[in-house]
Write a protein that holds these residues in place. Sequence first.
Motif, mmCIF file in Angstrom:
data_model
loop_
_atom_site.group_PDB
_atom_site.id
_atom_site.type_symbol
_atom_site.label_atom_id
_atom_site.label_comp_id
_atom_site.label_asym_id
_atom_site.label_seq_id
_atom_site.Cartn_x
_atom_site.Cartn_y
_atom_site.Cartn_z
ATOM 1 N N VAL A 27 -25.074 -25.430 18.959
ATOM 2 C CA VAL A 27 -23.719 -25.193 18.445
ATOM 3 C C VAL A 27 -23.759 -24.082 17.400
ATOM 4 O O VAL A 27 -22.886 -23.212 17.368
ATOM 5 C CB VAL A 27 -23.110 -26.496 17.870
ATOM 6 N N LYS A 28 -24.779 -24.092 16.550
ATOM 7 C CA LYS A 28 -24.918 -23.069 15.509
ATOM 8 C C LYS A 28 -25.101 -21.689 16.137
ATOM 9 O O LYS A 28 -24.481 -20.718 15.713
ATOM 10 C CB LYS A 28 -26.100 -23.412 14.597
ATOM 11 N N GLN A 30 -24.205 -20.745 19.213
ATOM 12 C CA GLN A 30 -22.945 -20.396 19.890
ATOM 13 C C GLN A 30 -21.895 -19.949 18.875
ATOM 14 O O GLN A 30 -21.189 -18.965 19.086
ATOM 15 C CB GLN A 30 -22.440 -21.603 20.682
ATOM 16 N N SER A 31 -21.803 -20.661 17.777
ATOM 17 C CA SER A 31 -20.835 -20.335 16.733
ATOM 18 C C SER A 31 -21.117 -18.953 16.135
ATOM 19 O O SER A 31 -20.190 -18.166 15.919
ATOM 20 C CB SER A 31 -20.884 -21.414 15.645
ATOM 21 N N ALA A 32 -22.380 -18.657 15.875
ATOM 22 C CA ALA A 32 -22.743 -17.344 15.335
ATOM 23 C C ALA A 32 -22.325 -16.237 16.294
ATOM 24 O O ALA A 32 -21.698 -15.257 15.892
ATOM 25 C CB ALA A 32 -24.246 -17.283 15.054
ATOM 26 N N ASN A 34 -20.105 -16.343 18.654
ATOM 27 C CA ASN A 34 -18.654 -16.286 18.837
ATOM 28 C C ASN A 34 -17.894 -15.751 17.626
ATOM 29 O O ASN A 34 -16.788 -15.252 17.778
ATOM 30 C CB ASN A 34 -18.104 -17.669 19.190
ATOM 31 N N ASN A 35 -18.484 -15.871 16.421
ATOM 32 C CA ASN A 35 -17.706 -15.593 15.218
ATOM 33 C C ASN A 35 -18.182 -14.454 14.326
ATOM 34 O O ASN A 35 -17.380 -13.938 13.544
ATOM 35 C CB ASN A 35 -17.611 -16.871 14.363
#
Length: 133
Positions: A27-28, A30-32, A34-35
């Motif tokens: 998740v970390k 993917q979040s990095a 994506n953001n």
Amino acid sequence: MSAQDCLVALMIAVSASDEDIRTAELVKIQSAVNNLPIFAEYDVDRMNVMAQLVFDLFEQEDGLDALFGLIRNNLPERLNETAYALSCDVAAADGKLGEAELRLLEEIRYELDLDRLHAAAIERGARARHMRG
């Protein structure tokens, strides 16, 4: 390999270092991707390619050295602190830092030639961001 590929490969390597890729770590990552602005133009389909590359390298005896060679050749020096910060965030994501993750972070710090004080500040920031209640 693009600079972004290098960042993704390092994050995956940290997650895979203890042979237990946790959901929080994925998740970390993917979040990095994506953001964060550094990944604005990144093709997220490349993440699977980078994951396979890391897994293939980790099956080889000198795979980590090969990975660091790719990083040295393709990651601009100006992104070394970014690479280490992302690596620390992935390591801290599940609230546990195992011996394998700590060793890999130490090797990343060495390979990226980071100043010890800067690395400590990055590590402290990751710890603060991932503190639990």
